[in-house]
Design a protein around this motif. Sequence first.
Motif, short mmCIF file in Angstrom:
data_model
loop_
_atom_site.label_atom_id
_atom_site.label_comp_id
_atom_site.label_asym_id
_atom_site.label_seq_id
_atom_site.Cartn_x
_atom_site.Cartn_y
_atom_site.Cartn_z
N THR A 4 -3.08 15.46 -10.50
CA THR A 4 -3.20 14.41 -9.49
C THR A 4 -2.22 13.27 -9.81
O THR A 4 -1.67 12.65 -8.91
CB THR A 4 -4.63 13.84 -9.43
OG1 THR A 4 -5.00 13.45 -10.74
CG2 THR A 4 -5.60 14.88 -8.93
N LEU A 5 -1.96 13.05 -11.11
CA LEU A 5 -1.01 12.00 -11.49
C LEU A 5 0.38 12.33 -10.95
O LEU A 5 1.04 11.48 -10.33
CB LEU A 5 -0.98 11.86 -13.02
CG LEU A 5 0.06 10.86 -13.54
CD1 LEU A 5 -0.28 9.46 -13.12
CD2 LEU A 5 0.17 10.94 -15.06
N ASP B 233 4.85 3.80 1.49
CA ASP B 233 3.92 3.31 2.51
C ASP B 233 2.79 4.30 2.73
O ASP B 233 1.62 3.93 2.80
CB ASP B 233 4.66 3.08 3.84
CG ASP B 233 5.51 1.83 3.80
OD1 ASP B 233 5.08 0.86 3.14
OD2 ASP B 233 6.58 1.82 4.41
N ALA B 234 3.16 5.59 2.85
CA ALA B 234 2.14 6.61 3.06
C ALA B 234 1.25 6.72 1.82
O ALA B 234 0.05 6.94 1.92
CB ALA B 234 2.78 7.95 3.38
N ALA B 235 1.84 6.54 0.64
CA ALA B 235 1.07 6.62 -0.59
C ALA B 235 0.04 5.48 -0.63
O ALA B 235 -1.12 5.68 -1.01
CB ALA B 235 1.99 6.54 -1.80
N LYS B 236 0.47 4.30 -0.20
CA LYS B 236 -0.43 3.15 -0.18
C LYS B 236 -1.56 3.38 0.83
O LYS B 236 -2.73 3.11 0.55
CB LYS B 236 0.39 1.91 0.22
CG LYS B 236 -0.33 0.61 -0.03
CD LYS B 236 0.59 -0.57 0.29
CE LYS B 236 -0.22 -1.83 0.44
NZ LYS B 236 0.47 -2.89 1.17
N TYR B 237 -1.18 3.92 1.98
CA TYR B 237 -2.17 4.25 3.02
C TYR B 237 -3.21 5.22 2.46
O TYR B 237 -4.39 5.11 2.76
CB TYR B 237 -1.43 4.87 4.21
CG TYR B 237 -2.25 5.76 5.10
CD1 TYR B 237 -3.02 5.22 6.14
CD2 TYR B 237 -2.25 7.14 4.92
CE1 TYR B 237 -3.76 6.05 6.96
CE2 TYR B 237 -3.00 7.97 5.73
CZ TYR B 237 -3.76 7.42 6.76
OH TYR B 237 -4.49 8.24 7.57
N ALA B 238 -2.75 6.16 1.63
CA ALA B 238 -3.67 7.15 1.07
C ALA B 238 -4.40 6.62 -0.16
O ALA B 238 -5.01 7.38 -0.90
CB ALA B 238 -2.91 8.43 0.72
N GLY B 239 -4.32 5.32 -0.40
CA GLY B 239 -5.11 4.71 -1.47
C GLY B 239 -4.49 4.78 -2.84
O GLY B 239 -5.15 4.53 -3.84
N MET B 240 -3.21 5.18 -2.91
CA MET B 240 -2.57 5.21 -4.23
C MET B 240 -1.97 3.83 -4.51
O MET B 240 -1.56 3.14 -3.59
CB MET B 240 -1.45 6.25 -4.25
CG MET B 240 -1.92 7.64 -3.89
SD MET B 240 -0.51 8.73 -3.66
CE MET B 240 -1.32 10.17 -2.95
N PHE C 188 1.09 14.31 -8.51
CA PHE C 188 1.00 14.25 -7.05
C PHE C 188 1.23 12.83 -6.57
O PHE C 188 1.99 12.57 -5.64
CB PHE C 188 -0.39 14.75 -6.63
CG PHE C 188 -0.59 14.90 -5.14
CD1 PHE C 188 -0.12 16.02 -4.48
CD2 PHE C 188 -1.27 13.93 -4.42
CE1 PHE C 188 -0.32 16.17 -3.11
CE2 PHE C 188 -1.47 14.07 -3.06
CZ PHE C 188 -0.99 15.20 -2.40
N GLU C 189 0.59 11.88 -7.26
CA GLU C 189 0.74 10.47 -6.88
C GLU C 189 2.16 9.98 -7.11
O GLU C 189 2.74 9.28 -6.28
CB GLU C 189 -0.25 9.59 -7.65
CG GLU C 189 -1.68 9.82 -7.23
CD GLU C 189 -2.64 8.77 -7.78
OE1 GLU C 189 -2.18 7.74 -8.31
OE2 GLU C 189 -3.86 9.00 -7.68
N ALA D 144 4.31 11.33 -4.44
CA ALA D 144 4.01 10.71 -3.14
C ALA D 144 4.59 9.30 -3.07
O ALA D 144 5.20 8.91 -2.08
CB ALA D 144 2.50 10.70 -2.90
N VAL D 145 4.42 8.53 -4.14
CA VAL D 145 4.94 7.17 -4.17
C VAL D 145 6.46 7.18 -4.08
O VAL D 145 7.07 6.39 -3.36
CB VAL D 145 4.47 6.42 -5.45
CG1 VAL D 145 5.22 5.12 -5.61
CG2 VAL D 145 2.98 6.18 -5.39
#
Lengths: 378, 518
Positions: free
Chosen positions: A216-217, A229-236, A219-220, A223-224
């Motif tokens: 998951t790390l 922006d999408a990463a922030k939207y997904a709570g990262m 993945f984050e 994504a970042v």
Amino acid sequence: MAAQKNSFSVALFSVLFGLIIGAVIMLIFGYNPISGYTALLGSAFGSTQDIGSVLTQMTPLILTALGFTVAQTAGFFNIGLSGQALAGWVGAVWYALSFPNMPVYLMLPSALIIGAGLGALAGAIPGWLRAQFGASEVIVTIMMNYILLFLGNNILQNTMSKGIKVSAETTKQVGANASLQMKWLTDLTQGSSISAGIFISVFMIFVVWFVMKKTTLGFEIRAVGLNSDAAKYAGMSAKRNAVIAMAISGGLAGLAGTIEGLGNYLNFFTQNGSPSIGFDGMAVALLGGGSYLGVLAAAAIFSVLKIGGLGMPMSSGVPFELVDIVTASIIFFVGASYLIKLIQKRVKAMDDKAARASQDKKAVKAAADSNKNSKGGE
Amino acid sequence: MTESTPVIEMRHIVKKFGDFAANDDINLQVQQGEIHALLGENGAGKSTLMNILTGLLQPTSGEIIINGQPVTVDSPSKSDALGIGMVHQHFMLIDAFTVTENIILGSEVTKGLSLDTKSAAKKIKALSEKYGLQVDPYAKIADISVGQQQRVEILKTLYRGADILIFDEPTAVLTPQEIDELITILHNLAKEGKSIVLITHKLDEIRAAADTVTVIRAGQSIKTFPVAGVSSQELADLMVGREVSFKTEKAAAKTGATVLKMADLEVHDARGVTVVKDFSLEVKSGEIVGIAGIDGNGQTELIQAITGLTKVQAGHVLLQGKEVTNKRPRQITEAGVGHIPEDRLRFGMEVDMTLSENLALQTYYKAPLSKNGVLQTDEMDKLANKLVEEFDVRAAGIQVTAGSMSGGNQQKAVIARELNRDNELIIAAQPTRGLDVGAIEYIHQRLIAQRNAGKAVLVVSFELDEILNLSDRIAVINAGKIVGIVDAKDTNKQELGLLMTGMSLSDARAALKEEVDA
């Protein structure tokens, strides 16, 4: 898959073109490229000692290249790998010399962790500055290379106690409890400075691949790096991941430095400039095309050139500088991969064209004719 | 008009990407001087077909016949040579160059060592007069309107001698007035003997502009027929392959407890300007509340503030009675909020990651998708396959990048991800922007199903039809403040239109009453 294959062929062509340019330059300056390259291969593979040297050279490059790749995945350009490696090198050697009687099973793991940790810290600082204040990590890491270089020299010359130094400029060799060198490896390679570091490096390829692709790390971080922006939207947390990615990057560079200290040189000495493993690692990462196995192959090619190049002046009279030109040409062609892709496309287009040319000429002409006719009609 | 040989004939075109057939036996015949519309849903295969015609893609099988001659179009320059020109949806112009410079770019005429822009400009002037495409050849692209920029794109193809012009969704970026002008231009071009292919999913425009229409569905050409006398309903039904309702039926709302409560919210934009002020609104379970307003009246910032993406400066956001003001996005998501963001490419998805990864974007860190921090890719793929099936997301597999999918399918994927989590509140911002009628109908049904299942739904849209169709209650926002809250069944477009300009409800009703009386 296709992209992977493509970046492989780009790397291959880059190496090929680099070697051709090198040959042309040798010819221009009156050297025989065949004897030059024979000497290069002979010096890289001529004896088990040479192969040992190539592997020794590869060891830190794999790690710094991995470090660069991790930072790049998160969207950062880590130019501070040299400084981060140096932090690990100084720290690990200093620590090893300070505890000469610690048993090896405690000493080695802790020294590796301390070296990697110092590198991670040196990487996390620019990551944090970028996340918190938007400071460009490129500039911060370049400046930190200088800070860490002179801090390292200063610690060596002014802070380390006389007891662990042989001169003001050089530390003692680390004891057997902290050495990564293994007798059977040293014997096998006729006394080259190869160490267990090569196994650590190759193992780290797997570890980094696993972390980046399977956790998951990772993945984050991906994504970042791709779309914060999408990463922030997904709570990262973009900030947290920036610091972590730069810490991992720096940690890998720190480990590279640690292995230089405890495996290759076995000491630390005054550095005139930032260690080249940092910058060479960037080149290896680029040549590897962002793939983890590519890093292994690229580090091997790079090291063969470096070690082989050392032997060129002696056996063929080609100056060492020419080897640097070949290496630089290869990197140039990696950078110019666009050019290589273009050439590949052209060659393919030419093949296709020959087959279709006759049929198409007719069609174009017919189209032109009918256009003429229809315009005439109006 | 010669009816004998069609200008373009594409026979049995098949294009496969792996196992996925984007074009699956398409036939197309375009006559000289006709405006031929290519109608199909997002992802039906229209763009693929045109990319084949313009040489960007090679067909897997099938024949292309131009003016009666079989051809191979293996490169864009080849398609140029055959007299085919494309006017792209996103213009390919250089802002700092003049109209003339942009048009001659790539086929520059030189006089000695210098560019011969004068004779080019003269030629452009002549072309623009002939076809009614008014533009100043010496104006910079940056200084002219979007409609004029499109004319430059059209001139570019004419300058290169195109006789077949392909327009890819040409009205997507235009104002209503510019659309009318474009339709006139299309008629002029056809009158002068040019053949036009018009790619679109907008039914009204087809009826206004086209002579003939070919409907494409799921990669196959369904039917070709003259446009005259065809209704929008018939076109829509053919395109989607079943009866489409423009109005989604819904039973009366059965509202329950308040799920979302916004009280006296104040939000600033990125520059620190107050864009939402004293905003209070409640959304109850089992109802859809629509926020109507002109673009840029604080809607974007309001939604970002509720979902934790931007800071709430003052006031409170309560979710089922619990304070979530300025909580982190993940805390708000976990409190039971599904958010379909306004900008799906920027916020809604990771376009360079796979569809499978995108469908796991909100839940990747939880069991069963991960265990002790290790991703369970089998479980991720299982979830992805389930959602793709359930929400009819069409893509060439779950391992393709999200960016390679069509807009409608991207949006369906976002909606699948957000609705699958069994949330108490669904926030849908511009849920159907840029989508075709089939996808719009589907998404509306899904949102209404959520409401019927007792969820609270908050919809933001600039489209009044959408707001009226979906909402039980409508809050009209102007300059960051609520101007009025009305029941959907007691209002109409005119009244909402007046409220959106900032008029109070009583003034608007008085004004409309006066009109009726007069």
